[in-house]
Write a protein that holds these residues in place. Structure first.
Motif, PDB file in Angstrom:
ATOM      1  N   ASP A   1      25.192  54.316   5.896  1.00 60.16           N
ATOM      2  CA  ASP A   1      24.887  53.193   5.149  1.00 60.16           C
ATOM      3  C   ASP A   1      25.591  53.512   3.961  1.00 60.16           C
ATOM      4  OD1 ASP A   1      22.693  52.773   7.033  1.00 60.16           O
ATOM      5  OD2 ASP A   1      21.398  54.145   5.981  1.00 60.16           O
TER       6      ASP A   1
ATOM      7  N   GLU B   1      26.113  35.115   8.353  1.00 67.66           N
ATOM      8  CA  GLU B   1      26.687  35.437   7.105  1.00 67.66           C
ATOM      9  C   GLU B   1      25.785  35.159   5.714  1.00 67.66           C
ATOM     10  OE1 GLU B   1      30.660  34.708   4.443  1.00 67.66           O
ATOM     11  OE2 GLU B   1      30.694  35.318   6.350  1.00 67.66           O
TER      12      GLU B   1
ATOM     13  N   THR C   1      27.536  47.298   9.117  1.00 66.45           N
ATOM     14  CA  THR C   1      27.500  46.134   8.790  1.00 66.45           C
ATOM     15  C   THR C   1      28.667  45.568   7.881  1.00 66.45           C
ATOM     16  OG1 THR C   1      24.892  46.221   8.527  1.00 66.45           O
ATOM     17  CG2 THR C   1      26.157  44.481   7.311  1.00 66.45           C
TER      18      THR C   1
ATOM     19  N   LEU D   1      27.490  39.607   3.615  1.00 63.80           N
ATOM     20  CA  LEU D   1      27.077  40.563   4.613  1.00 63.80           C
ATOM     21  C   LEU D   1      27.233  39.386   5.910  1.00 63.80           C
ATOM     22  CD1 LEU D   1      23.712  41.594   3.322  1.00 63.80           C
ATOM     23  CD2 LEU D   1      25.554  43.301   3.644  1.00 63.80           C
ATOM     24  N   ARG D   2      28.059  40.263   6.897  1.00 60.14           N
ATOM     25  CA  ARG D   2      28.052  39.494   8.314  1.00 60.14           C
ATOM     26  C   ARG D   2      27.141  40.267   9.363  1.00 60.14           C
ATOM     27  NH1 ARG D   2      34.649  39.051   7.799  1.00 60.14           N
ATOM     28  NH2 ARG D   2      34.842  37.038   6.771  1.00 60.14           N
ATOM     29  N   GLU D   3      25.926  39.539   9.592  1.00 59.99           N
ATOM     30  CA  GLU D   3      24.917  40.192  10.301  1.00 59.99           C
ATOM     31  C   GLU D   3      24.909  39.279  11.735  1.00 59.99           C
ATOM     32  OE1 GLU D   3      21.764  41.857   6.960  1.00 59.99           O
ATOM     33  OE2 GLU D   3      22.055  39.603   7.448  1.00 59.99           O
TER      34      GLU D   3
ATOM     35  N   SER E   1      22.711  37.495  12.778  1.00 56.63           N
ATOM     36  CA  SER E   1      21.988  36.477  12.529  1.00 56.63           C
ATOM     37  C   SER E   1      22.638  35.392  11.712  1.00 56.63           C
ATOM     38  CB  SER E   1      20.671  36.675  11.872  1.00 56.63           C
ATOM     39  OG  SER E   1      20.909  37.364  10.534  1.00 56.63           O
TER      40      SER E   1
ATOM     41  N   HIS F   1      30.722  43.855   5.061  1.00 54.63           N
ATOM     42  CA  HIS F   1      30.210  43.478   4.185  1.00 54.63           C
ATOM     43  C   HIS F   1      31.481  43.410   2.925  1.00 54.63           C
ATOM     44  CE1 HIS F   1      30.053  47.869   3.762  1.00 54.63           C
ATOM     45  NE2 HIS F   1      30.215  47.834   2.528  1.00 54.63           N
TER      46      HIS F   1
END
Length: 131
Positions: free
Chosen positions: A50, A70, A87, A64-66, A68, A89
């Motif tokens: 992290d 961006e 993640t 953040l590109r997650e 679900s 970022h």
């Protein structure tokens, strides 16, 4: 590392480089780093750790590109945020900011996977803080 208290404000005045963190102390196997930032960093990922951010001054945005989709989090002065391991970022500070980061010693500022590194971003594991 110093055995004396470190004034973060004074430490921040000891360097001018942007996106080039200084290690102010260590806690177990973790670096406590400070940095001055302005403009965009690079999209990157830390696969195994992290990344903790505390905004000391100014305002930091972290895209953040997650799974679900961006999104961008906005961190005003005094805010903290942890980017979860794995993640993708990209931090950026349109008007500049001073930040504190907490991450395992030896962690690269550009992560394990990243886009091309622009000249204004220092790909480092942190620099010693000048006394």
């Amino acid at each position: 590392m110093s055995n004396d208290p470190i004034l973060l404000g004074k430490a921040l005045t000891s360097f001018d480089a942007l996106w080039s963190p200084r290690i102010v102390t260590r806690v177990n196997d973790y670096d406590v780093r400070i940095a001055k930032v302005e403009g965009e960093h690079v999209w990157h990922v830390h696969d195994d750790t992290d990344e903790f951010f505390l905004v000391l001054d100014g305002e930091l945005h972290i895209s953040l590109r997650e799974p679900s989709g961006e999104r961008t989090v906005l961190l005003p002065q005094g805010a903290v945020f942890t980017v979860p391991r794995g993640t993708e970022h990209r931090p950026y500070a349109p008007s500049g900011a001073s930040i504190l980061m907490f991450e395992p010693s030896g962690t690269s500022t550009v992560g394990d996977r990243h886009d091309d590194i622009p000249d204004h971003v220092d790909a480092t594991t942190g620099h010693a803080l000048d006394s």
